[in-house]
Design an enzyme around this catalytic site. Structure first.
Site, mmCIF file in Angstrom:
data_model
loop_
_atom_site.group_PDB
_atom_site.id
_atom_site.type_symbol
_atom_site.label_atom_id
_atom_site.label_comp_id
_atom_site.label_asym_id
_atom_site.label_seq_id
_atom_site.Cartn_x
_atom_site.Cartn_y
_atom_site.Cartn_z
ATOM 1 N N SER A 52 15.723 30.614 -27.070
ATOM 2 C CA SER A 52 16.372 31.631 -27.900
ATOM 3 C C SER A 52 17.394 30.995 -28.837
ATOM 4 C CB SER A 52 17.068 32.662 -27.012
ATOM 5 O OG SER A 52 18.197 32.087 -26.374
ATOM 6 N N TYR B 180 0.834 -1.195 0.000
ATOM 7 C CA TYR B 180 0.000 0.000 0.000
ATOM 8 C C TYR B 180 0.875 1.254 0.000
ATOM 9 C CZ TYR B 180 -4.437 2.434 0.450
ATOM 10 O OH TYR B 180 -5.555 3.211 0.201
ATOM 11 N N HIS C 154 6.390 -3.679 -12.662
ATOM 12 C CA HIS C 154 7.774 -3.526 -13.127
ATOM 13 C C HIS C 154 8.321 -4.928 -13.337
ATOM 14 C CE1 HIS C 154 11.765 -2.121 -13.726
ATOM 15 N NE2 HIS C 154 12.208 -2.251 -12.490
ATOM 16 N N ASP D 47 14.066 0.647 -18.596
ATOM 17 C CA ASP D 47 13.681 1.453 -17.443
ATOM 18 C C ASP D 47 14.883 1.731 -16.554
ATOM 19 O OD1 ASP D 47 11.360 2.554 -15.767
ATOM 20 O OD2 ASP D 47 12.347 1.230 -14.341
ATOM 21 N N GLU E 254 19.831 28.857 -12.256
ATOM 22 C CA GLU E 254 20.237 28.525 -13.623
ATOM 23 C C GLU E 254 20.498 27.037 -13.832
ATOM 24 O OE1 GLU E 254 19.903 30.560 -15.923
ATOM 25 O OE2 GLU E 254 19.713 32.410 -14.782
ATOM 26 N N ARG F 48 1.429 -7.252 5.391
ATOM 27 C CA ARG F 48 1.922 -7.931 6.585
ATOM 28 C C ARG F 48 1.100 -7.429 7.774
ATOM 29 N NH1 ARG F 48 7.617 -9.741 6.085
ATOM 30 N NH2 ARG F 48 8.507 -8.999 4.121
ATOM 31 N N GLY G 183 3.040 6.941 -8.410
ATOM 32 C CA GLY G 183 1.679 6.648 -7.981
ATOM 33 C C GLY G 183 0.776 7.856 -7.902
ATOM 34 N N SER H 83 0.831 0.515 7.173
ATOM 35 C CA SER H 83 -0.181 0.965 6.213
ATOM 36 C C SER H 83 -1.551 0.338 6.447
ATOM 37 C CB SER H 83 0.285 0.635 4.787
ATOM 38 O OG SER H 83 1.492 1.281 4.470
ATOM 39 N N GLN I 249 2.350 3.609 -5.387
ATOM 40 C CA GLN I 249 1.865 2.956 -6.603
ATOM 41 C C GLN I 249 0.695 2.030 -6.275
ATOM 42 O OE1 GLN I 249 1.864 2.853 -10.599
ATOM 43 N NE2 GLN I 249 3.680 3.723 -9.633
#
Length: 325
Positions: A251, A24, A107, A190, A226, A47, A133, A52, A27
């Site tokens: 430019s 969780y 992935h 990737d 810059e 787990r 995500g 989460s 993504q």
């Protein structure tokens, strides 16, 4: 290369399945929310000690131990960090897969480098949105979506592609377009793009250019503006219309100077180093080094993070971003 869009995908193919999102993080949470909004039944597998767990529940998802989520689902999307996948797969997923299971990734690392080796009869797919995500979720809510890549293993049935496209539609990718690739191609390109340009090349150029201006006596504020701040302006032009559009938007002086500087900086020696980066990815030595770093407790990675946080360009940026953003 064919580009798949919404009309090429049958959303009911994924709506008919119980999907388990393993993890969780950014993504995984984005996939889960988009799937739910697309009418897909979603379980979150974590787990039991995961931080989460309460977050996912608070956002309205049914959360279960990974093993139980796998047992109850017919499409298991493994959306946790590459380095953590082997242990989680072996302990919490592999023993609980069943005859109706499909395994999915965002992935190709684990499959291509064989840190996970599913049984040959198990269909395996990949749906990889080309963005983090939060962009997967934000673009979905805006009605746009992110482009994506899909793949399936050689031993998977041809119908696996249709399910991958359905999943891609459910998270918004087919709104912009989806390309069919392979686990190998997605993984190697990737990693190379991250190392040579996005996460390696650009930050290293920024640090070197910033230091060069300071050594020459220029102010750190001007050096930051810059060499770092204005990157977003060029990236926006590149995204909108590519290299030619960017050249036409700047430019004549900037275009002429950029062409000359590019030839000076990116010479054959640099291109040879890029080839070495690619070789290390292709032959698996980078994957081996990364997994070894993980098993050693990410010591070098933590040291590098501490070093980077102390750089002058970071300190100046922290102060100026309050003004410039």
């Amino acid at each position: 290369m064919h580009i798949y869009r919404d009309h090429d995908a049958d959303l009911t193919l994924v709506q008919q399945r119980q999907v388990a999102i393993i993890g969780y993080g950014n993504q995984a949470a984005a996939h889960a929310a988009n799937l739910r909004d697309s009418g897909v039944s979603v379980l979150i597998g974590l787990r039991e000690d995961s931080s989460s767990w309460q977050q996912a529940r608070a956002q309205g998802f049914t959360v279960q131990a990974i093993s139980e989520a796998v047992r109850r689902s017919t499409l298991v999307m493994l959306l946790i960090p590459d380095e953590a996948m082997p242990e989680v797969y072996q302990q919490h997923i592999a023993p609980y897969l069943h005859q109706h299971s499909l395994l999915g990734f965002a992935h190709g690392f684990a499959i291509h480098f064989k840190t996970i080796t599913p049984p040959a009869h198990l269909p395996v797919l990949m749906v990889a949105p080309k963005g983090p995500g939060y962009q997967v979720r934000e673009s979905f809510l805006q009605g746009r979506g992110l482009p994506g890549l899909v793949a399936y293993t050689e031993t998977s049935p041809g119908s696996t592609l249709a399910l991958a496209l359905a999943y891609a539609k459910a998270i918004g990718c087919t709104r912009q377009g989806v390309l069919l690739t392979s686990f190998r191609e997605e993984t190697e390109t990737d990693l190379f793009g991250e190392q040579a340009v996005l996460c390696g090349g650009i930050p290293s150029l920024v640090k070197a250019a910033f230091a060069t201006l300071l050594e020459a006596g220029y102010s750190e504020e001007m050096a930051y503006i810059e060499c770092l701040y204005e990157i977003k302006l060029i990236v926006a032009l590149l995204e909108k219309g590519g290299l030619t559009f960017m050249r036409r938007a700047i430019s004549n002086t900037a275009e002429f100077g950029g062409n000359k500087a590019g030839e000076l900086l990116i010479d054959e020696r640099v291109r040879e180093k890029m080839r070495l980066l690619l070789q290390a990815i292709q032959n698996g030595s980078f994957a081996e080094a990364w997994m070894a770093e993980y098993h050693q407790g990410l010591r070098d990675l933590h040291q590098q993070r501490t070093f980077e946080a102390g750089l002058r360009v970071e300190q100046v940026g922290t102060r100026l971003r309050e003004i410039l953003l």
